[in-house]
Write a protein that holds these residues in place. Sequence first.
Motif, PDB file in Angstrom:
ATOM      1  N   ALA A  30       8.538   7.254  -2.800  1.00 20.43           N
ATOM      2  CA  ALA A  30       7.358   8.099  -2.997  1.00 20.43           C
ATOM      3  C   ALA A  30       7.209   9.164  -1.912  1.00 20.43           C
ATOM      4  N   LEU A  31       7.535   8.842  -0.667  1.00 18.42           N
ATOM      5  CA  LEU A  31       7.372   9.833   0.403  1.00 18.42           C
ATOM      6  C   LEU A  31       8.293  11.040   0.248  1.00 18.42           C
ATOM      7  N   GLN A  76       0.128   2.437  -3.558  1.00 18.60           N
ATOM      8  CA  GLN A  76       0.386   1.296  -2.670  1.00 18.60           C
ATOM      9  C   GLN A  76      -0.430   0.087  -3.103  1.00 18.60           C
ATOM     10  N   TYR A 121       8.464   1.097  -2.471  1.00 23.29           N
ATOM     11  CA  TYR A 121       7.700   2.164  -3.133  1.00 23.29           C
ATOM     12  C   TYR A 121       7.615   3.405  -2.242  1.00 23.29           C
ATOM     13  N   TYR A 122       7.308   3.201  -0.967  1.00 24.90           N
ATOM     14  CA  TYR A 122       7.198   4.342  -0.057  1.00 24.90           C
ATOM     15  C   TYR A 122       8.547   5.012   0.215  1.00 24.90           C
ATOM     16  N   LEU A 181      -0.538   8.379  -3.126  1.00 24.57           N
ATOM     17  CA  LEU A 181       0.286   7.395  -2.405  1.00 24.57           C
ATOM     18  C   LEU A 181      -0.525   6.136  -2.078  1.00 24.57           C
ATOM     19  N   SER A 209       6.892  13.117  -2.713  1.00 25.73           N
ATOM     20  CA  SER A 209       5.660  13.844  -2.390  1.00 25.73           C
ATOM     21  C   SER A 209       5.927  14.975  -1.398  1.00 25.73           C
TER      22      SER A 209
END
Length: 145
Positions: free
Chosen positions: A102-103, A131, A98-99, A127, A106
């Motif tokens: 997502a990072l 998580q 996911y990160y 975020l 974002s």
Amino acid sequence: MLPRLVRSPFIPLVMFVGLIGFVFTVAEDARAQSSLVFFAALLLAAVFLLWVILVLQHNKKHPRQKVSLNSLLPPELREMDEGERWITFNACRNVYIYYTFALPISTSFCILFPDFPYLALSLIGVLGVGQYIVYWLTIRKLNQY
């Protein structure tokens, strides 16, 4: 019921969202909203105190499965046997995936919209909530087997 509630990721999620809301409230004109700041701080303290009481009650009822109040390991990471370690591994793996997506997304939003002063703080909140949702959905799915 009590062990599931104490080890649930939702109480830290509520405290995290409350902290983000408190920071937003304080970041605004604090003099004009002093009662709102006080209410937000009181609500955050009440949720934290409730969690501490639940943990103490859980530790008294289940002395072999204690939850530490000052541990750096989150209470939802119960790794008592190989099956739970496997479930935790898969949930943490999904959060890592996911990160990975997502990072960069974002960061792109922060670069594309530099005029919004609270965008970065909002994205940190999104975020964090994401998580917890990914972790909880994975744990829930794997516990059904």
